[in-house]
Every structure is written in C-alpha cells, then in structure tokens.
Design an enzyme around this catalytic site. Structure first.
Site, PDB file in Angstrom:
ATOM      1  N   CYS A 277     -28.305  30.595  16.486  1.00 41.03           N
ATOM      2  CA  CYS A 277     -29.712  30.495  16.923  1.00 41.03           C
ATOM      3  C   CYS A 277     -30.138  29.051  17.174  1.00 41.03           C
ATOM      4  O   CYS A 277     -30.730  28.774  18.222  1.00 41.03           O
ATOM      5  CB  CYS A 277     -30.644  31.157  15.918  1.00 41.03           C
ATOM      6  N   ARG A 306     -18.838  31.936   7.862  1.00 40.60           N
ATOM      7  CA  ARG A 306     -19.717  32.230   6.725  1.00 40.60           C
ATOM      8  C   ARG A 306     -18.899  32.287   5.453  1.00 40.60           C
ATOM      9  O   ARG A 306     -17.766  32.784   5.454  1.00 40.60           O
ATOM     10  CB  ARG A 306     -20.424  33.576   6.915  1.00 40.60           C
ATOM     11  N   GLN A 324     -19.504  36.435  17.197  1.00 39.92           N
ATOM     12  CA  GLN A 324     -20.650  37.318  17.449  1.00 39.92           C
ATOM     13  C   GLN A 324     -20.816  37.606  18.938  1.00 39.92           C
ATOM     14  O   GLN A 324     -20.597  36.739  19.771  1.00 39.92           O
ATOM     15  CB  GLN A 324     -21.941  36.649  16.968  1.00 39.92           C
ATOM     16  N   ASP A 326     -23.565  37.594  20.569  1.00 43.29           N
ATOM     17  CA  ASP A 326     -24.909  37.160  20.215  1.00 43.29           C
ATOM     18  C   ASP A 326     -25.779  36.902  21.441  1.00 43.29           C
ATOM     19  O   ASP A 326     -25.271  36.581  22.521  1.00 43.29           O
ATOM     20  CB  ASP A 326     -24.786  35.851  19.406  1.00 43.29           C
ATOM     21  N   HIS A 328     -30.073  35.383  22.166  1.00 43.95           N
ATOM     22  CA  HIS A 328     -31.442  35.119  21.734  1.00 43.95           C
ATOM     23  C   HIS A 328     -32.341  35.289  22.930  1.00 43.95           C
ATOM     24  O   HIS A 328     -32.104  34.703  23.986  1.00 43.95           O
ATOM     25  CB  HIS A 328     -31.526  33.727  21.103  1.00 43.95           C
ATOM     26  N   LYS A 412     -36.187  43.334  10.988  1.00 45.65           N
ATOM     27  CA  LYS A 412     -35.084  43.626  11.908  1.00 45.65           C
ATOM     28  C   LYS A 412     -34.707  45.091  11.903  1.00 45.65           C
ATOM     29  O   LYS A 412     -35.016  45.821  10.956  1.00 45.65           O
ATOM     30  CB  LYS A 412     -33.871  42.768  11.568  1.00 45.65           C
ATOM     31  N   HIS A 458     -33.453  37.909  18.071  1.00 43.06           N
ATOM     32  CA  HIS A 458     -32.004  37.732  17.865  1.00 43.06           C
ATOM     33  C   HIS A 458     -31.390  39.111  17.998  1.00 43.06           C
ATOM     34  O   HIS A 458     -31.892  40.055  17.380  1.00 43.06           O
ATOM     35  CB  HIS A 458     -31.665  37.277  16.448  1.00 43.06           C
TER      36      HIS A 458
HETATM   37  C1  TSB Z   1     -27.948  38.320  15.919  1.00 44.33           C
HETATM   38  N1  TSB Z   1     -28.779  35.097  14.138  1.00 44.33           N
HETATM   39  C2  TSB Z   1     -28.473  36.489  14.233  1.00 44.33           C
HETATM   40  C3  TSB Z   1     -27.941  36.800  15.626  1.00 44.33           C
HETATM   41  O1  TSB Z   1     -28.732  36.183  16.615  1.00 44.33           O
HETATM   42  C4  TSB Z   1     -27.420  36.824  13.161  1.00 44.33           C
HETATM   43  O2  TSB Z   1     -26.550  36.034  12.891  1.00 44.33           O
HETATM   44  N2  TSB Z   1     -27.516  38.042  12.609  1.00 44.33           N
HETATM   45  S1  TSB Z   1     -26.533  38.621  11.496  1.00 44.33           S
HETATM   46  O3  TSB Z   1     -26.449  37.719  10.404  1.00 44.33           O
HETATM   47  O4  TSB Z   1     -26.986  39.938  11.182  1.00 44.33           O
HETATM   48  O5  TSB Z   1     -25.096  38.722  12.108  1.00 44.33           O
HETATM   49  C5  TSB Z   1     -24.882  39.449  13.297  1.00 44.33           C
HETATM   50  C6  TSB Z   1     -23.832  40.530  13.125  1.00 44.33           C
HETATM   51  O6  TSB Z   1     -22.619  39.952  12.706  1.00 44.33           O
HETATM   52  C7  TSB Z   1     -24.134  41.555  12.051  1.00 44.33           C
HETATM   53  O7  TSB Z   1     -24.969  42.556  12.554  1.00 44.33           O
HETATM   54  C8  TSB Z   1     -22.756  42.097  11.714  1.00 44.33           C
HETATM   55  O8  TSB Z   1     -22.401  43.147  12.579  1.00 44.33           O
HETATM   56  C9  TSB Z   1     -21.841  40.923  12.006  1.00 44.33           C
HETATM   57  N3  TSB Z   1     -21.343  40.260  10.778  1.00 44.33           N
HETATM   58  C10 TSB Z   1     -22.079  39.627   9.835  1.00 44.33           C
HETATM   59  N4  TSB Z   1     -21.298  39.120   8.879  1.00 44.33           N
HETATM   60  C11 TSB Z   1     -20.023  39.432   9.219  1.00 44.33           C
HETATM   61  C12 TSB Z   1     -18.754  39.171   8.632  1.00 44.33           C
HETATM   62  N5  TSB Z   1     -18.636  38.488   7.505  1.00 44.33           N
HETATM   63  N6  TSB Z   1     -17.648  39.640   9.256  1.00 44.33           N
HETATM   64  C13 TSB Z   1     -17.751  40.326  10.420  1.00 44.33           C
HETATM   65  N7  TSB Z   1     -18.912  40.584  11.012  1.00 44.33           N
HETATM   66  C14 TSB Z   1     -20.043  40.146  10.434  1.00 44.33           C
HETATM   67 ZN    ZN Z   2     -29.765  34.411  15.831  1.00 46.35          ZN
END
Ligand code: TSB
Ligand code: ZN
Length: 585
Positions: A277, A306, A324, A326, A328, A412, A458
């Site tokens: 983001c 992460r 992702q 992803d 925005h 969300k 997002h």
């Molecule tokens: C959608 N900032 C927002 C983005 O813009 C975001 O990061 N959202 S999130 O934290 O929900 O992460 C997005 C998606 O990543 C989740 O819906 C999930 O499907 C996937 N995700 C999250 N953590 C993991 C992980 N550790 N391993 C694999 N996929 C993951």
């Molecule tokens: Zn985001």
C-alpha cells in the site's frame, strides 16, 4: 469434516480422552510432566514434558495400548474441588500446574481437579463419568510445541488424538482424515513437482519448480487480463522500503510484529515490505488528479515478506515470502459503493471460473471498545461498515460479521476457505481505508476546484498466488483445468518401432501451437505409461498405435476416465484449443 470443539458431547469425551492419554503416558514414562490438554477442532492434544525423550509416531501404538488397558479397567472419573491454597499444596511438586494455579485469580475461586484411578489432573471439566466409555480413540501424531507457544521457551511434546462415541464414527472420521491427507497441497505439490523447500533458503520460503511456475504464470496472465479489462494500471515497485515509509503509513506502529527486522544500508534503514500500500500511495501522489480521473486502480503482483510463526508456516498456504495479487483503488467517497460492488463481482466471477463453491464471506468489523487497535473516528467507521453491508445485501450474499477482525485502517470483506488440513484461511480480501490517504496527504481536485482526500480500497482477488495455488491444488486434487496444467497432453506411442515417428510429428505440431505436451517414448508397457500419466494428473493421454498411424488419427483418454476416443488430429486440436481458451467454462 466434523469440528469436535463445536460439538458439546464430543468435546467432553475428547477432553476426557486427553486425560486418559496423560495417564497412559505417566504409566509408560513416570518422569512425564503435563502442561495443558485442550480440545481443538480436530480432537484433542496434550503438551507433555518428557525431559530428554523425544517421541515419534512409532511410540504412539504403545501409548494407545496402555490407554485401552486403563479404559478396560473402567475407573470412575471423580471431581474434587479445592481452594487455591489447597490446590497449590496438592500440586506442589508439579511446576507446570503450579504455574497454572498461580495465575488463577482470588483465593476463594473454586479450583477443580479430576481423578481416575492413580491419575489426578487439574481441570475445569466437565468429563465423562468413567474411562470405560473412552474406547473409540486414535492418536494421530506427535510434534514439538514451545511451552506457552513462545519460541523463547523450551520445547514440549504435543500428542494429538481424537475420540468418538462409536467405532463407526471413529472409522468414518479416520477415512475422511486419510482423504484430506491425500488432498493436502503439500503432498500434491511434492508428487507433481510444483514446489520445494530447503533449510538453506529458510522456513516459509518455498521455491516454485518449473511445473509450479507454469501454474503461477498462467494465474498471473489470467488475472492480469481481467484487471486490464476493468481499467487497472499495473506497476512494478521494489520489495523493500525505508522504515520511514512504514512509519508514515502507520505499519511500523501497528504491524511491526508481522515484519522482518530492519537492515541498515549506508544511511538508510530498510525493511522488507509486508504490504504494498505505501508504495502505491506514492505512485498515486506522483500525479495531480481530478475527480474525473477517479477511480484510479493501481495493481501489482507484488512480493511481500511477513514474519509468520515458524509453527504456522504451511506449504504454499502460509508463507513468509509471498506474492500478492494486489491493487489499491483510489475513489471519491461517492464511488465507494459502486467500486466495492465491482470488486465483489470480480471475486464471484473468478470463483466461478475456477469452480470454487466452498467459501464464506466474512465482514470484519472493528471492536469499538478497542481504541488501541483501531484509529478513533466513529463516524468514519460507521459509514464504512454500513457501506459494505449495503453492497453485500444488494448482492444477496450470505455473510457473517466478525467483530474485532478489521484491519487497523478500516473494515473489510474477506473470503474464507477451508484447506484440506488445518483451520480456515482468507483467500480474497477487500478492505476500505480512510486513513492511509491522509497519512500520505493524497488529494484530488473536485468539481468545484477544491482539494479533496480520496478513499482507498485495498483488494486482493486471488489473495496471494501462493495461497491461491495451494487452494486450487486441493480443490482439484491436483487435476487442474487444462489451461492451468503444467503438462496438458501426454503422447504415448504403443510401440516405438512402429509409432514413434508419427508420435514425434504430432508432438512437434502441438508444441508449435504452444500446447504443453510431453512424449513418453520410454520402452515401457502401455498400461504402465497410462497409469503414470494419470498419477502425474496430465489431463489428456494420447495413444498412438497401428490404427492411428494408418488412419492418420489419434486416440485419447481424459485423465480419470475409462473411455478412449478416436478422432482426427484437426478435430482434437480444435477441441483442445477451445477448451484452453474457455478455461473450462
Ligand atoms: C490487499 N494491504 C492489503 C492488500 O492491499 C493486504 O496486504 N491485505 S492482507 O494482509 O489481507 O493480505 C492479502 C492476502 O494475502 C490475504 O487475503 C491472504 O489471501 C494472503 N496472505 C496473507 N498472509 C499470507 C501468508 N503468510 N501466506 C500466503 N498468503 C498470505
Ligand atoms: Zn494494501
């Protein structure tokens, strides 16, 4: 699969069975000390300190035999109530129970313990009346577990098990577990050479092998095309940012425990990014925007890092390095509903393409009491939450509300799916955000020529390519739709001497059409090669024998079907290309 924790009577017998397990372990390993033994979705477990002894699955049958013996003996399970000081006295030689008792509140709380024969355990209960009824159980696995779940503490051994009222129920459950194991994407991923892991790369950092890379590339192309059609603009941005970037966004304050530690390079302090983001906010701010330009949709297939607990990482489903899908979306406040609707429509469209039907919508809301976790602006929260509800109701979608599950910046909508093994996870997500645009001082010029702040949505439709691939592998049991299969067609000549040349010409023809084709020219029996083709989950096997060569045709068999069909080469190619193009629809 049944959720033991949610079933009251099963919960009780599983909890009682955890005590039976502890008693049997105590008989076999008199030095054993016991931490906690709760009921979980899959049954029960007990965390046990066995000193230097490390159990393996080979030790479980002996423990089961001891459990059976105790059960046959049929002792009653007797409850006793104690004051805190009595409890401290009774368990004075057991540092684990002392730890638990010490943390119980006041002196006058009633503490209960349960005794069956020679074994007493501290426990709230309730339990079954006698160990006699604990007959239909199975110990499932053993693993290490840090004391109190904290990696700084020493390791205990966690034995998992499950117990049912009847042998039939147990058997049916074990069969389901066996099937789930077969569907586990970690197993499929290994069998089909989709991904690997290596200690030298690290935990939660899978390596995508060529077969996996084909799946991923196709998923990327698939969603890229959809997003381009919907007016998304895709970018590439670095997978690091400075700590200041994340201080500006607020992640440093609210998300730090999920981030990798920072690293210094010259005068700059970097972090591996956990989210994209902030980068996309900066991309937006690179231009001046008028209300006429909005919505602006910035998409990226973006690598994120992460910190996930080492016990939580799991194949491709929960990783520490992910990509992702992803985007925005920058909108005016009036556009929120319409844009949110488009995201939900895209989610439904994609799930339909993949034939996914087993999912739940979860509307994650803030806990209004938790002022620490959520930024403090009641009006914004209420407005945003109501907007999401409105759209969901308009679609007539089934959803449930989860208080306290919102992100720190807004409510969300998550789509929850159940993996073959383990608890539910979020696949797609769509999150409203009134805060981030303020932090980055984003603006657009409205009709009247005034500066306004946009709202950000997002969203990740496939979530991450990692998790989505894991889920699709499980849902399809590895037999992917043709357009996604790493190998689409397997050509098998019956006899190399007579049929190889024809098979090679066909191979070249398909290859030239960008069809992912293999030719199995090994000197093996046809039946053997056909079985292997099915094991490798290749959607089509083409058999070339005398008839095919003579008639200038092919015979094919779809994976997991019994019927062999003879058609002309052209007809086959047309059908295949059509099937790939339509993505199975
Ligand atoms: C959608 N900032 C927002 C983005 O813009 C975001 O990061 N959202 S999130 O934290 O929900 O992460 C997005 C998606 O990543 C989740 O819906 C999930 O499907 C996937 N995700 C999250 N953590 C993991 C992980 N550790 N391993 C694999 N996929 C993951
Ligand atoms: Zn985001």
């Amino acid at each position: 699969m049944i959720n033991i924790k949610e079933n009251e009577s099963l919960s009780i017998i599983n909890h009682s069975c955890a005590h039976l397990l502890a008693q049997a372990v105590k008989h076999l390993y008199p030095e054993a000390k016991f931490w906690v033994g709760p009921v979980v979705e899959e049954g029960f477990y007990y965390d046990i300190d066995l000193g230097d002894i490390t159990l393996t699955e080979d030790d479980l049958p002996a423990i089961e035999r001891e459990m059976k013996k105790i059960s046959k003996d049929g002792k009653r399970i007797v409850r006793q109530e104690l004051t805190k000081s009595e409890a401290l006295e009774k368990f004075k030689d057991d540092e684990y129970k002392i730890d638990l008792i010490s943390r119980m509140d006041e002196e006058d709380t009633v503490i209960s313990c349960y005794t069956q024969g020679d074994f007493t355990d501290l426990c709230r209960g309730p339990h079954v009346e006698t160990v006699k009824v604990l007959k239909n159980f199975k110990l499932l696995k053993v693993s290490g577990a840090y004391w109190k779940g904290d990696a700084k503490n020493h390791m205990l051994q966690r034995i998992y098990g499950v117990c049912f009222e009847t042998p039939e129920d147990l058997e049916a459950h074990l069969k389901e577990l066996e099937e789930a194991k077969e569907r586990d994407h970690r197993k499929i991923g290994k069998n089909l050479d989709i991904f690997m892991s290596h200690d030298l790369v690290g935990k939660g950092m899978p390596l995508w092998l060529p077969n996996g890379a084909i799946i991923r590339k196709n998923l990327e192309n698939y969603i890229y095309e959809k997003e381009q059609k919907l007016g998304y603009k895709h970018v590439y941005t670095p997978c690091v940012g400075t700590v200041n970037l994340y201080k500006t966004s607020g992640h440093w304050d609210h998300y730090k425990e999920n981030m990798f530690p920072s690293m210094k390079v010259d005068e700059e302090e970097f972090v591996l990014r956990p989210m994209n983001c902030p980068h996309h906010m900066l991309v937006y701010s690179n231009d001046l925007h008028s209300y006429r330009d909005l919505p602006i949709r910035i998409g990226e297939f973006a690598a994120d890092f992460r910190y996930e607990a080492s016990g939580a990482v799991k194949g491709l489903e929960r990783v520490r390095c992910m990509c992702q899908n992803d985007a925005h979306l920058f909108v005016t406040p009036e556009q929120i509903g319409e844009e949110f609707k488009k995201v939900v429509a895209l989610i439904l469209d994609v799930y339909k393409d993949f034939g996914l039907t087993k999912y739940k919508f979860r509307l994650s809301l803030r806990d209004p009491e938790d002022k620490e976790k959520y930024f403090d602006d009641d009006e914004m929260w209420n407005q945003a939450e109501n907007k999401l509800r409105e759209v969901l109701n308009e679609f007539g979608l089934d959803y449930y509300e989860a208080i306290g599950e919102a992100a720190f910046y807004g409510p969300k909508l998550d789509v929850e799916v159940k993996p073959a093994v383990g608890p539910e996870v979020t696949l797609s997500t769509c999150q409203l955000d009134f805060l981030l645009p303020r932090k980055f001082e984003l603006s657009y010029i409205d009709k009247e020529g005034n500066k306004q702040i946009p709202v950000v949505i997002h969203r990740a439709i496939l979530g991450t390519f990692d998790r989505f691939t894991a889920f699709v592998l499980e849902e399809t049991k590895g037999l992917l739709p043709l357009w996604l299969s790493p190998v689409q067609i397997n050509i098998i000549p019956v006899n190399n001497e007579y049929h190889l040349e024809y098979a090679e010409a066909l191979y070249k023809k398909l290859k030239d059409l960008n069809i992912r084709v293999e030719l199995d020219s090994r000197d093996e029996k046809l039946g053997y090669k056909m079985r292997e083709s099915v094991m490798k989950k290749i959607p089509y096997a083409i058999i070339i024998g005398n008839k095919e060569v003579e008639e200038n045709s092919i015979s094919y068999r779809k994976c997991k079907t019994e019927e062999t069909i003879n058609v002309s080469i052209d007809e086959f190619i047309n059908n295949i290309l059509e099937e790939i193009k339509n993505k199975g629809n």
